[in-house]
Design a protein around this motif. Sequence first.
Motif, PDB file in Angstrom:
ATOM      1  N   GLU B 110      32.290  39.136  53.806  1.00 21.54           N
ATOM      2  CA  GLU B 110      31.058  39.090  54.612  1.00 21.54           C
ATOM      3  C   GLU B 110      31.413  38.610  56.023  1.00 21.54           C
ATOM      4  O   GLU B 110      32.012  37.544  56.184  1.00 21.54           O
ATOM      5  N   GLY B 111      31.079  39.409  57.005  1.00 18.90           N
ATOM      6  CA  GLY B 111      31.293  38.973  58.394  1.00 18.90           C
ATOM      7  C   GLY B 111      32.746  38.944  58.816  1.00 18.90           C
ATOM      8  O   GLY B 111      33.176  38.058  59.558  1.00 18.90           O
ATOM      9  N   ILE B 112      33.530  39.903  58.345  1.00 19.03           N
ATOM     10  CA  ILE B 112      34.956  39.920  58.720  1.00 19.03           C
ATOM     11  C   ILE B 112      35.228  40.995  59.776  1.00 19.03           C
ATOM     12  O   ILE B 112      36.335  41.494  59.892  1.00 19.03           O
ATOM     13  N   GLY B 113      34.228  41.305  60.568  1.00 12.36           N
ATOM     14  CA  GLY B 113      34.411  42.321  61.610  1.00 12.36           C
ATOM     15  C   GLY B 113      34.147  43.692  61.045  1.00 12.36           C
ATOM     16  O   GLY B 113      33.068  44.250  61.228  1.00 12.36           O
ATOM     17  N   LEU B 114      35.070  44.214  60.309  1.00 11.91           N
ATOM     18  CA  LEU B 114      34.848  45.526  59.693  1.00 11.91           C
ATOM     19  C   LEU B 114      33.848  45.406  58.545  1.00 11.91           C
ATOM     20  O   LEU B 114      33.573  44.311  58.047  1.00 11.91           O
ATOM     21  N   THR B 115      33.295  46.538  58.163  1.00 14.19           N
ATOM     22  CA  THR B 115      32.375  46.565  57.022  1.00 14.19           C
ATOM     23  C   THR B 115      33.157  46.945  55.775  1.00 14.19           C
ATOM     24  O   THR B 115      33.741  48.025  55.709  1.00 14.19           O
ATOM     25  N   ALA B 116      33.177  46.035  54.811  1.00  9.69           N
ATOM     26  CA  ALA B 116      33.841  46.332  53.541  1.00  9.69           C
ATOM     27  C   ALA B 116      32.778  46.767  52.542  1.00  9.69           C
ATOM     28  O   ALA B 116      32.073  45.935  51.969  1.00  9.69           O
ATOM     29  N   TYR B 117      32.644  48.075  52.380  1.00  3.35           N
ATOM     30  CA  TYR B 117      31.768  48.576  51.324  1.00  3.35           C
ATOM     31  C   TYR B 117      32.496  48.408  49.995  1.00  3.35           C
ATOM     32  O   TYR B 117      33.725  48.464  49.936  1.00  3.35           O
ATOM     33  N   ILE B 118      31.727  48.208  48.959  1.00  2.00           N
ATOM     34  CA  ILE B 118      32.319  47.954  47.648  1.00  2.00           C
ATOM     35  C   ILE B 118      31.866  49.033  46.661  1.00  2.00           C
ATOM     36  O   ILE B 118      30.683  49.368  46.591  1.00  2.00           O
ATOM     37  N   MET B 119      32.830  49.567  45.934  1.00  2.00           N
ATOM     38  CA  MET B 119      32.520  50.430  44.801  1.00  2.00           C
ATOM     39  C   MET B 119      32.740  49.568  43.552  1.00  2.00           C
ATOM     40  O   MET B 119      33.702  48.795  43.488  1.00  2.00           O
ATOM     41  N   LEU B 120      31.884  49.739  42.573  1.00  2.00           N
ATOM     42  CA  LEU B 120      31.974  48.875  41.392  1.00  2.00           C
ATOM     43  C   LEU B 120      33.018  49.404  40.413  1.00  2.00           C
ATOM     44  O   LEU B 120      32.980  50.575  40.025  1.00  2.00           O
ATOM     45  N   PRO B 121      33.942  48.543  40.031  1.00  2.00           N
ATOM     46  CA  PRO B 121      35.034  48.977  39.150  1.00  2.00           C
ATOM     47  C   PRO B 121      34.478  49.572  37.856  1.00  2.00           C
ATOM     48  O   PRO B 121      33.658  48.956  37.179  1.00  2.00           O
ATOM     49  N   SER B 122      34.938  50.769  37.539  1.00  2.00           N
ATOM     50  CA  SER B 122      34.368  51.492  36.399  1.00  2.00           C
ATOM     51  C   SER B 122      35.130  51.270  35.109  1.00  2.00           C
ATOM     52  O   SER B 122      34.613  51.527  34.038  1.00  2.00           O
ATOM     53  N   CYS B 123      36.373  50.820  35.245  1.00  3.99           N
ATOM     54  CA  CYS B 123      37.236  50.782  34.067  1.00  3.99           C
ATOM     55  C   CYS B 123      37.898  49.419  33.944  1.00  3.99           C
ATOM     56  O   CYS B 123      39.068  49.252  34.285  1.00  3.99           O
ATOM     57  N   VAL B 124      37.145  48.450  33.512  1.00  6.81           N
ATOM     58  CA  VAL B 124      37.664  47.099  33.283  1.00  6.81           C
ATOM     59  C   VAL B 124      37.403  46.745  31.831  1.00  6.81           C
ATOM     60  O   VAL B 124      36.250  46.530  31.473  1.00  6.81           O
ATOM     61  N   PRO B 125      38.398  46.746  30.953  1.00  6.75           N
ATOM     62  CA  PRO B 125      39.789  47.100  31.228  1.00  6.75           C
ATOM     63  C   PRO B 125      39.968  48.619  31.385  1.00  6.75           C
ATOM     64  O   PRO B 125      39.077  49.387  31.040  1.00  6.75           O
ATOM     65  N   ALA B 126      41.154  48.973  31.903  1.00 10.50           N
ATOM     66  CA  ALA B 126      41.405  50.375  32.226  1.00 10.50           C
ATOM     67  C   ALA B 126      41.369  51.257  30.982  1.00 10.50           C
ATOM     68  O   ALA B 126      40.838  52.359  31.012  1.00 10.50           O
ATOM     69  N   THR B 127      41.927  50.757  29.891  1.00 14.96           N
ATOM     70  CA  THR B 127      41.976  51.552  28.658  1.00 14.96           C
ATOM     71  C   THR B 127      41.867  50.615  27.463  1.00 14.96           C
ATOM     72  O   THR B 127      41.908  49.386  27.605  1.00 14.96           O
ATOM     73  N   GLY B 128      41.786  51.197  26.309  1.00 13.68           N
ATOM     74  CA  GLY B 128      41.776  50.413  25.076  1.00 13.68           C
ATOM     75  C   GLY B 128      43.128  49.781  24.780  1.00 13.68           C
ATOM     76  O   GLY B 128      43.237  48.911  23.914  1.00 13.68           O
ATOM     77  N   PHE B 129      44.156  50.213  25.505  1.00 15.54           N
ATOM     78  CA  PHE B 129      45.487  49.630  25.294  1.00 15.54           C
ATOM     79  C   PHE B 129      45.692  48.366  26.129  1.00 15.54           C
ATOM     80  O   PHE B 129      46.721  47.722  26.044  1.00 15.54           O
ATOM     81  N   ASP B 130      44.703  48.063  26.955  1.00 18.08           N
ATOM     82  CA  ASP B 130      44.840  46.958  27.898  1.00 18.08           C
ATOM     83  C   ASP B 130      44.222  45.678  27.374  1.00 18.08           C
ATOM     84  O   ASP B 130      43.191  45.704  26.703  1.00 18.08           O
ATOM     85  N   GLU B 131      44.845  44.568  27.738  1.00 16.23           N
ATOM     86  CA  GLU B 131      44.215  43.264  27.563  1.00 16.23           C
ATOM     87  C   GLU B 131      44.018  42.682  28.955  1.00 16.23           C
ATOM     88  O   GLU B 131      44.927  42.066  29.515  1.00 16.23           O
TER      89      GLU B 131
END
Lengths: 564, 564
Positions: B110-131
């Motif tokens: 917030e307020g770092i000069g540039l605008t950081a738009y955020i996309m919401l992470p869709s794959c947390v965890p990435a796969t069923g093999f992940d912990e």
Amino acid sequence: MRILLKNGRVINVFTGEVEDQHVLIEDEKIIGVGDYYTEEDADSVQDMAGSYICPGLIDGHIHIESTMLTPAEFARAVLPCGTTSVVADPHEIANVCGADGIRYMLEASEGIGLTAYIMLPSCVPATGFDEAGARLTAADLEPFYDHPRVLGLAEVMDYPGVVAGEADVLEKIQAARRRGRTVDGHAPLLTGKDLDRYIAAGIGDDHECSSVKEAKERIRKGQRVMIRQGTAAQNLKDLLPLFEEPWAHRCLLASDDKHPADLLEKGHVDDMIRQVVRAGKDPITAIRMATLWAAECFGLRDAGAVAPGYTADLLVLDDLSGIRVRDVYCKGKRTVENGRLLPWEAPVVGAELARAVRSSFNLGPLSEKDFHLEHSGIRKCRVIRLHERQLITGEWTADIDFDRENGVDIARDILKLAVVERHHDTGHKSLGFITGAGLKKGAVASSVSHDSHNLIIIGTDEKEMAAAGNRVREMGGGCVAVDGGKVIAEMPLSISGLMSEKGAAEAARENEELRHSVHLLGVPQDVEIFMAMAFVSLPVIPHLKMTTKGLVDVDRQQIVPLIL
Amino acid sequence: MRILLKNGRVINVFTGEVEDQHVLIEDEKIIGVGDYYTEEDADSVQDMAGSYICPGLIDGHIHIESTMLTPAEFARAVLPCGTTSVVADPHEIANVCGADGIRYMLEASEGIGLTAYIMLPSCVPATGFDEAGARLTAADLEPFYDHPRVLGLAEVMDYPGVVAGEADVLEKIQAARRRGRTVDGHAPLLTGKDLDRYIAAGIGDDHECSSVKEAKERIRKGQRVMIRQGTAAQNLKDLLPLFEEPWAHRCLLASDDKHPADLLEKGHVDDMIRQVVRAGKDPITAIRMATLWAAECFGLRDAGAVAPGYTADLLVLDDLSGIRVRDVYCKGKRTVENGRLLPWEAPVVGAELARAVRSSFNLGPLSEKDFHLEHSGIRKCRVIRLHERQLITGEWTADIDFDRENGVDIARDILKLAVVERHHDTGHKSLGFITGAGLKKGAVASSVSHDSHNLIIIGTDEKEMAAAGNRVREMGGGCVAVDGGKVIAEMPLSISGLMSEKGAAEAARENEELRHSVHLLGVPQDVEIFMAMAFVSLPVIPHLKMTTKGLVDVDRQQIVPLIL
């Protein structure tokens, strides 16, 4: 339910290519486009045998009311033209019936084959000079944004208000923009700093460009330009250079106001494309304007293309340059087959709403003295001058002899004009003079009178005017031509004084009879008197207009007296 | 406050023209572009003296965590490059800290000069093999959509899940699409019917294209293509033909993963444009990709252009083909002047969040026996093979002699690989073998290990591996190179094991020292061992990977045993 359209020539609006492909539809969506689909992928197969598969056409800006048809009848008229979506501004009915008018248009356009997106009328009433049937504030529009077919805010005609930073209109714009919605513009001839202010307020497009210069300024400033070809306002020819890059991808096509016979005889968006092709431009560019680029203007992410995930609104065309529409699919359902409309039921509008829009006429009987001007002698008066096939009117200063026919002078084509408030029976009315209509006898009257849709009458004497006005009143709205106190042609428009209950063909026939009838009264062949009359009371178009509040000098934005 | 930038050469991204114009800014917005503005229109005037005025550059897809910098330090590094907006996917920190990670990135940007738009992470965890450290459901993401900088759903890497129609991932996609938001894709090499299914689910773009053929298929099917040029994955050269129409307007630029030294030495989006120009392509096309067309991808209606109503994110360039950035304005405020960053305060993140992201390491001490494989004799084993400068790994079947060095064979470059769960101290870990790393002695360890960011270690013996792992643990995250049990270089990454507390220059220096230190251990000059290692545990990239659950055959999507 999966349908495979095999062996098509798919028009790719992302790239402008034409590709030999099969298209797989599942329910309402296109789910695949590729040469790798087989009959086994589908429940039903249609062989396109090399016909073109084209995204359904989108009209970027239309007032359905101007077709004088209900949404269902309008759909029946334009589906065979390949129109699968329209972005409609129910501005006319909203000026008559307020929020009920918007509700009616939403209900009456549910399930009519094509998708009728709605933009919320931004200027009800159009100006402070207007006495409309209703007044819509930002708060009134608010709840409509939740409707899935409401896309944004319709043409902001009050450009002086925007340029001046008036709170009311800015509030409406900001409400739409806060939601990330499109705000349509309407600012003919606005340029330079004023145009910058207008655009900076958040207005994303304009359909009022009449020259390439005007259009290019807007495109350079980030607006999208709707190339309009209506029945009255026709800009296509003048804007043909926009059908080349770098302009084309920032343009879309719109009809704005189309009369029913025009729709039936010439067509709709398809006819615009035909005209473009006849003028030597690329049909694919025109198709891209009428599909993907239109969808982009409104932020529609799944409309306007034949691609996976897109709504299955598509056309089968036998011929590209002629846009000969064979079949039409709306949301995956065939609505037109071999050029014939397949039958469907018109939506039933709730009883209360249906009643509300049919009881919009609230006016007592008129008598000849209602049309008498209490002046005498010869006076210099402001006379509204009609120009052929233009909405812009002029101001003519003429010596009017009130002692002869109360000022009417058929020899000099000076006729009497009346605008009578008809929504709330206030008794408000204005009387004045008009030239260019050409009546030699009788009178014409109409409840189609932008944007407040009060009762407007042009006549050769007071009795004829009263007769014409009373007939419109009796019909609960409509248009009429009167000769010797007798109706010679009429068209009832019982839905808010704007729309007919009849089918497109019947309405068009009635309208044509009416149009031709006026020539019996002396109106020249090249004067479209009802169309001209419909814009005489709209004080957002230059130069001299008349509302129930009097003559309006549009350029100076003030009421001016009849007598100089 | 009104600022006039006079005598600029404005890059018009709508048309591709360059126009001599003045630009008028009021507060955060551009309110006018025209030659008719004068000094009297403004409170302050800057003479551009013919320099170019260009919309600020947009990185369409980046993981800020990969720069190892906090958002503020990242901004300090890229603002002088002319980056005024990034679309960031906080996927890495979300895999470590869950929703807290997203919250941290929002607060810290917030307020770092540039605008950081955020996309919401869709794959947390990435796969069923992940912990991973957390699991984010559609319901967890829901509240973030109300944040003004959240644009949509980030790269849907689980393309097998989408193609198979799995409910979890479809629910996340539909939640974004219901709101009209963008859903980013990540589906390398997906084609034909599977790609159709993936796109039809609502996924609007992809940044994983490595060939023109792949990109064209996507564009034809309606996706936008992000041309990616990161530190590891570099697709720009192969995708140069896309810098021509009809492809260009459907493309944008993205860096995805960039290392800090790379940012400081070469630049950011500006450097991509320079590379494009050096390859003979038009700079304006590249600029349009990095501005308006990027904004369009995300439905941003007031970003990416120098035009009325647009956010005053703009650059003053001395030179077009070299993209030499003189001044940078972010929301109308100058952040870079004559190439120098103007000072500003980094945002202060709430104490609780700041603590949460700094205490992500939850793992007990490691000993050498944690890295011992309980096998004996010579066995045929699966060995992960690293390929130079590629994220794709291979599978090599090798005879491993467990009786000698527990299978490690430096002569044949067979080293031991460990992945140790480090979020919840579960004691879960996997051991295996890897070739291509080239260590002759010592060990390397890192908490940057996509996407679960468990502790990953490659070593020449068990003692060295324990020493390296323990050092990362003591730092609360980071990267380390160990020789004879002693640290020879290290980089603490105390913010969730991913980001440094240091400034960009210092972080880049540490990272460079670390990179070079590994060559002392025998790693060949052309092997980027920490980068390679960071992708060894990511089972969405072919072919053989290892997570805490064991070796994963990515192509078959199953766990496979070490010993054949």
